[in-house]
Design a protein around this motif. Structure first.
Motif, PDB file in Angstrom:
ATOM      1  N   LYS A 135      23.858  30.780 -12.554  1.00 18.75           N
ATOM      2  CA  LYS A 135      22.819  29.811 -12.870  1.00 18.75           C
ATOM      3  C   LYS A 135      23.085  28.500 -12.139  1.00 18.75           C
ATOM      4  CE  LYS A 135      22.475  31.898 -17.408  1.00 18.75           C
ATOM      5  NZ  LYS A 135      23.491  32.918 -17.207  1.00 18.75           N
ATOM      6  N   PHE A 136      22.004  27.879 -11.686  1.00 17.65           N
ATOM      7  CA  PHE A 136      22.069  26.570 -11.057  1.00 17.65           C
ATOM      8  C   PHE A 136      21.251  25.616 -11.919  1.00 17.65           C
ATOM      9  CE2 PHE A 136      22.571  29.684  -7.726  1.00 17.65           C
ATOM     10  CZ  PHE A 136      23.623  29.191  -6.980  1.00 17.65           C
ATOM     11  N   ASP A 137      21.890  24.559 -12.382  1.00 18.16           N
ATOM     12  CA  ASP A 137      21.222  23.619 -13.272  1.00 18.16           C
ATOM     13  C   ASP A 137      21.814  22.232 -13.061  1.00 18.16           C
ATOM     14  OD1 ASP A 137      19.641  22.548 -15.294  1.00 18.16           O
ATOM     15  OD2 ASP A 137      21.010  23.156 -16.882  1.00 18.16           O
ATOM     16  N   GLY A 138      21.218  21.468 -12.160  1.00 15.56           N
ATOM     17  CA  GLY A 138      21.730  20.128 -11.913  1.00 15.56           C
ATOM     18  C   GLY A 138      21.034  19.481 -10.733  1.00 15.56           C
TER      19      GLY A 138
ATOM     20  N   SER B 126      17.642  24.368  -9.892  1.00 14.46           N
ATOM     21  CA  SER B 126      17.172  24.881 -11.172  1.00 14.46           C
ATOM     22  C   SER B 126      16.640  26.303 -10.990  1.00 14.46           C
ATOM     23  CB  SER B 126      16.080  23.958 -11.734  1.00 14.46           C
ATOM     24  OG  SER B 126      15.627  24.422 -12.985  1.00 14.46           O
ATOM     25  N   TRP B 127      17.544  27.264 -10.854  1.00 10.28           N
ATOM     26  CA  TRP B 127      17.164  28.662 -10.743  1.00 10.28           C
ATOM     27  C   TRP B 127      18.366  29.506 -11.127  1.00 10.28           C
ATOM     28  CZ3 TRP B 127      18.251  25.705  -6.457  1.00 10.28           C
ATOM     29  CH2 TRP B 127      19.259  26.162  -5.610  1.00 10.28           C
ATOM     30  N   GLN B 128      18.144  30.813 -11.188  1.00 12.27           N
ATOM     31  CA  GLN B 128      19.246  31.716 -11.500  1.00 12.27           C
ATOM     32  C   GLN B 128      19.096  33.004 -10.711  1.00 12.27           C
ATOM     33  OE1 GLN B 128      19.297  33.151 -15.618  1.00 12.27           O
ATOM     34  NE2 GLN B 128      17.195  32.403 -15.823  1.00 12.27           N
ATOM     35  N   THR B 129      20.246  33.676 -10.567  1.00 19.05           N
ATOM     36  CA  THR B 129      20.311  34.920  -9.815  1.00 19.05           C
ATOM     37  C   THR B 129      21.144  35.928 -10.588  1.00 19.05           C
ATOM     38  OG1 THR B 129      20.157  33.737  -7.707  1.00 19.05           O
ATOM     39  CG2 THR B 129      21.069  35.970  -7.632  1.00 19.05           C
ATOM     40  N   LEU B 130      20.678  37.155 -10.604  1.00 14.02           N
ATOM     41  CA  LEU B 130      21.470  38.277 -11.123  1.00 14.02           C
ATOM     42  C   LEU B 130      21.981  39.040  -9.906  1.00 14.02           C
ATOM     43  CD1 LEU B 130      19.260  39.788 -13.979  1.00 14.02           C
ATOM     44  CD2 LEU B 130      21.365  38.464 -14.211  1.00 14.02           C
ATOM     45  N   TYR B 131      23.296  39.103  -9.770  1.00 17.53           N
ATOM     46  CA  TYR B 131      23.918  39.845  -8.674  1.00 17.53           C
ATOM     47  C   TYR B 131      24.382  41.201  -9.198  1.00 17.53           C
ATOM     48  CZ  TYR B 131      24.142  35.592  -5.908  1.00 17.53           C
ATOM     49  OH  TYR B 131      23.826  34.463  -5.200  1.00 17.53           O
ATOM     50  N   PHE B 132      24.101  42.242  -8.454  1.00 15.83           N
ATOM     51  CA  PHE B 132      24.568  43.585  -8.775  1.00 15.83           C
ATOM     52  C   PHE B 132      25.699  43.895  -7.803  1.00 15.83           C
ATOM     53  CE2 PHE B 132      19.929  43.351  -9.450  1.00 15.83           C
ATOM     54  CZ  PHE B 132      19.966  43.284 -10.828  1.00 15.83           C
ATOM     55  N   CYS B 133      26.869  44.125  -8.336  1.00 11.48           N
ATOM     56  CA  CYS B 133      28.057  44.309  -7.500  1.00 11.48           C
ATOM     57  C   CYS B 133      28.677  45.675  -7.720  1.00 11.48           C
ATOM     58  CB  CYS B 133      29.079  43.208  -7.799  1.00 11.48           C
ATOM     59  SG  CYS B 133      28.431  41.546  -7.482  1.00 11.48           S
TER      60      CYS B 133
ATOM     61  N   MET C 110      14.972  33.189  -9.794  1.00  8.90           N
ATOM     62  CA  MET C 110      14.316  33.218 -11.103  1.00  8.90           C
ATOM     63  C   MET C 110      14.415  31.814 -11.692  1.00  8.90           C
ATOM     64  SD  MET C 110      15.705  36.766 -12.798  1.00  8.90           S
ATOM     65  CE  MET C 110      17.424  36.395 -12.478  1.00  8.90           C
ATOM     66  N   PRO C 111      13.424  31.418 -12.503  1.00 11.10           N
ATOM     67  CA  PRO C 111      13.522  30.078 -13.093  1.00 11.10           C
ATOM     68  C   PRO C 111      14.707  29.991 -14.051  1.00 11.10           C
ATOM     69  CG  PRO C 111      11.660  31.285 -14.034  1.00 11.10           C
ATOM     70  CD  PRO C 111      12.231  32.135 -12.937  1.00 11.10           C
ATOM     71  N   TYR C 112      15.239  28.787 -14.170  1.00 10.45           N
ATOM     72  CA  TYR C 112      16.285  28.533 -15.159  1.00 10.45           C
ATOM     73  C   TYR C 112      15.940  27.241 -15.871  1.00 10.45           C
ATOM     74  CZ  TYR C 112      20.544  27.731 -17.607  1.00 10.45           C
ATOM     75  OH  TYR C 112      21.438  27.518 -18.606  1.00 10.45           O
ATOM     76  N   PRO C 113      15.854  27.282 -17.191  1.00 10.65           N
ATOM     77  CA  PRO C 113      15.991  28.479 -18.016  1.00 10.65           C
ATOM     78  C   PRO C 113      14.699  29.287 -18.027  1.00 10.65           C
ATOM     79  CG  PRO C 113      15.608  26.585 -19.413  1.00 10.65           C
ATOM     80  CD  PRO C 113      15.688  26.074 -17.990  1.00 10.65           C
ATOM     81  N   MET C 114      14.805  30.535 -18.430  1.00 13.80           N
ATOM     82  CA  MET C 114      13.627  31.380 -18.590  1.00 13.80           C
ATOM     83  C   MET C 114      12.950  30.970 -19.900  1.00 13.80           C
ATOM     84  SD  MET C 114      13.474  33.772 -16.109  1.00 13.80           S
ATOM     85  CE  MET C 114      13.214  35.500 -16.371  1.00 13.80           C
TER      86      MET C 114
END
Length: 168
Positions: free
Chosen positions: A116-119, A132-139, A155-159
């Motif tokens: 998450k990025f929030d700042g 202000s966004w977020q990412t789901l990484y599949f590893c 994706m928006p943060y927060p949802m």
């Protein structure tokens, strides 16, 4: 805790390695605009990324990055654009401060990392860059090393913001 400090102890080897790859190394490479620093972190075959385009509605998400080459080119474009910006503070410090990746689900050789990025980061002209966004990484762990197999990003943060607006 210092935002540059890995929150996972070395005894939690998988989460420690994933955080190092997706936060520490990614920020260093982005600030340097040097893809070679992260190139080995990706599973090239079968890699893809979805671009949520700032929407929390999955039907609007698009296959923005059908290959590692397409993602690399966009990542480099963004990093180079950022490098042209004059900041009033250290860029890496600002990105670390805005980044949170404490939620990492590991099951065997598969992981989902919630970044998450929030700042904000202060620019020299007095304005701010808003993160202000977020990412789901599949590893996937391949031959003992974690690799990024794909992601859903931007994706928006927060949802849940649009749902709150609907209730108002």
């Amino acid at each position: 805790m210092d935002p540059k400090t890995n929150p996972f102890p070395k005894s939690d080897a998988d989460r420690h390695a994933l955080w190092t790859m997706l936060v520490e190394r990614d920020i260093a490479a982005f600030v340097a605009a040097d893809w070679s620093m992260v190139d080995g972190d990706f599973r090239k075959e079968g890699f893809f990324g979805l671009n949520a385009q700032g929407s929390e509605l999955p039907d609007s998400w698009r296959l923005g990055f059908p290959s590692i080459e397409v993602y690399r080119d966009e990542w480099l474009r963004q990093a180079q654009e950022s490098a042209k910006t004059e900041f009033a503070e250290d860029l890496a410090t600002g990105i670390f401060r805005a980044t949170n990746m404490r939620d990492i689900d590991v099951s065997g050789d598969t992981a989902v990392c919630h970044k998450k990025f929030d700042g904000t980061i202060k620019k020299a002209d007095g304005s701010v860059d808003i993160l202000s966004w977020q990412t789901l990484y599949f590893c996937a762990k391949i031959k003992g090393e974690w690799k990024i197999a794909g992601f859903v990003g931007y994706m928006p943060y927060p949802m849940g913001r649009s749902r709150a607006k609907l209730k108002a």
